[in-house]
Design an enzyme around this catalytic site. Structure first.
Site, short mmCIF file in Angstrom:
data_model
loop_
_atom_site.label_atom_id
_atom_site.label_comp_id
_atom_site.label_asym_id
_atom_site.label_seq_id
_atom_site.Cartn_x
_atom_site.Cartn_y
_atom_site.Cartn_z
N LYS A 179 39.41 17.37 38.20
CA LYS A 179 39.38 17.67 36.51
C LYS A 179 40.91 17.48 36.07
O LYS A 179 41.11 16.90 35.00
CB LYS A 179 39.09 19.19 36.42
CG LYS A 179 37.53 19.75 36.85
CD LYS A 179 37.40 20.93 36.39
CE LYS A 179 38.49 22.21 36.81
NZ LYS A 179 38.29 22.64 38.05
N ARG A 233 34.53 29.29 32.53
CA ARG A 233 33.82 29.27 34.02
C ARG A 233 32.79 30.48 34.17
O ARG A 233 32.52 30.72 35.38
CB ARG A 233 35.21 29.69 34.84
CG ARG A 233 35.92 28.39 35.65
CD ARG A 233 37.11 29.20 36.13
NE ARG A 233 37.62 28.50 37.30
CZ ARG A 233 38.52 27.55 37.24
NH1 ARG A 233 39.34 27.21 36.21
NH2 ARG A 233 39.13 27.20 38.55
N ARG A 255 46.24 19.38 49.49
CA ARG A 255 46.94 19.45 48.19
C ARG A 255 48.42 19.89 48.38
O ARG A 255 48.65 21.14 48.76
CB ARG A 255 46.15 20.03 47.17
CG ARG A 255 47.16 19.90 45.78
CD ARG A 255 46.14 20.17 44.54
NE ARG A 255 45.53 21.22 44.57
CZ ARG A 255 44.46 21.72 43.74
NH1 ARG A 255 44.04 20.66 42.66
NH2 ARG A 255 43.84 22.86 43.81
N ARG A 304 49.72 25.38 47.22
CA ARG A 304 49.67 26.30 46.13
C ARG A 304 48.91 27.58 47.05
O ARG A 304 48.23 27.32 48.02
CB ARG A 304 48.60 26.15 45.09
CG ARG A 304 49.08 25.63 43.85
CD ARG A 304 48.07 24.96 43.00
NE ARG A 304 47.08 25.72 42.73
CZ ARG A 304 45.90 25.22 41.80
NH1 ARG A 304 46.18 24.25 41.29
NH2 ARG A 304 44.88 25.84 41.74
N ARG A 318 37.10 30.48 46.60
CA ARG A 318 36.84 29.88 45.33
C ARG A 318 35.71 29.03 45.19
O ARG A 318 34.80 29.11 44.09
CB ARG A 318 38.06 28.99 44.84
CG ARG A 318 39.28 29.63 44.74
CD ARG A 318 40.44 28.88 44.81
NE ARG A 318 40.67 28.10 43.56
CZ ARG A 318 41.30 27.01 43.54
NH1 ARG A 318 42.04 26.41 44.49
NH2 ARG A 318 41.46 26.38 42.34
#
Ligand code: AMP
Length: 235
Positions: free
Chosen positions: A40, A115, A151, A184, A195
C-alpha cells in the site's frame, strides 16, 4: 487612472487567490486498503503523485507523533509496538485534523485508513460530494510475513529494502546512502502475526461494509504491474 481600472487592480490579487484556493467540485478520494505489507505505502506514494492529490497515511501520521513525543504519540506507541490498532478516536482526530488543511482540498489518497467499520462510518459522514474510489490489494499471508519480517528501513534517508527480496550489498548498511538499516519494531514475526490477526478480525469487515464498491487488485506481483492496474482503477 479611472475608478474602474483602479477597482480592478485592487481586486485582482483576491481573484487570483480565489482561483488557486478553490477546491474542485468533486475532489477525488482514493481509499487504498490491504493487509499490512501489501505494498500500500509504496503504491500510495506513486499513485498520489500521478493523480496530484495528497497522500495521507495514518501509520505515518502516528509515527510522526511518536517521534515528536506528542501526547497523542505517547498514547499510540504502546498499541503500535504490540501490533494492535490505535483506538478509533485518536486516529480519527489525527486524520480529520490533517484533512482540514488546504492541501487536502483537491483530493486525498488514504493509505491505512479506514481499518475498522467505525472509522469507515465516520468517513462516510465526513465526505459530502467527493468521488470515492475504494481499492483492495490482495496478498497471501505467507508473502506478507516475508515482506514484513524482511523489511529494513534506512535511519538516515528512509529508503526501504528487504533482506529476502532485495538484500543490501553489505548487511545492515543502506545501499543508497550508507546509513544504518533497522527493522521496524512492529515488523518482528510475533507482531506481524498479531497484525495479521487484527487485520482479519477488524479490517476485513470494512471490505464487507463497502461490499461491491471495492475494486480488487492482485498485489502479489511486480510493483509496476500492480501500479498499472491501480491507474486503470482510478480512471
Ligand atoms: P501502517 O504503517 O499503516 O502499517 O500502520 C502502523 C500501525 O499504526 C498499525 O499497526 C496500527 O497500530 C496503527 N494504525 C495505522 N493506521 C491505523 C488506523 N486507521 N486505525 C488504527 N490504527 C492504525
Amino acid at each position: 487612472m479611472s475608478t474602474t481600472i483602479l477597482a480592478l487592480l485592487l481586486t485582482m490579487p483576491f481573484l487570483l487567490l480565489g482561483a488557486v484556493e478553490t477546491a474542485p467540485n468533486n475532489p477525488l478520494v482514493v481509499i487504498l486498503m490491504g493487509p499490512p505489507a501489501s505494498g500500500k505505502g509504496t503504491q500510495a506514494v506513486r499513485l498520489s503523485k500521478e493523480l496530484n492529490i495528497l497522500h495521507l497515511s495514518t501509520g505515518d501520521l502516528l509515527r510522526d507523533n511518536i517521534k515528536r513525543q506528542t501526547d497523542l504519540g505517547k498514547k499510540a506507541k504502546g498499541y503500535i509496538d504490540a501490533g494492535q490498532l490505535v483506538p478509533d478516536e485518536l486516529v480519527l482526530s489525527i486524520l480529520f485534523d490533517r484533512m482540514e488543511q488546504s492541501d487536502a482540498r483537491k483530493g486525498v489518497l488514504l493509505d491505512g485508513f479506514p481499518r475498522t467499520v467505525a472509522q469507515a462510518k465516520a468517513l462516510d459522514k465526513y465526505f459530502t460530494n467527493e468521488k470515492v474510489v475504494i481499492i483492495n490489494l490482495k496478498v497471501p499471508d505467507e508473502v506478507i510475513i516475508r515482506r514484513s519480517t524482511g523489511r529494513l528501513t534506512c535511519q538516515a534517508c528512509g529508503a526501504i529494502c528487504n533482506s529476502y527480496f532485495s538484500p543490501p550489498a553489505k548487511e545492515g548498511i543502506c545501499d543508497k546512502c550508507g546509513g544504518q538499516l533497522m527493522q521496524r519494531t512492529d515488523d518482528k514475526l510475533e507482531t506481524v502475526q498479531n497484525r495479521l490477526k487484527v487485520y482479519y478480525d477488524q479490517t476485513q469487515p470494512v471490505l464487507e461494509y463497502y461490499k461491491d464498491k471495492v475494486i480488487q487488485i492482485d498485489g502479489n506481483r511486480a510493483p509496476d504491474a500492480v501500479f498499472q492496474d491501480l491507474r486503470h482503477a482510478v480512471q
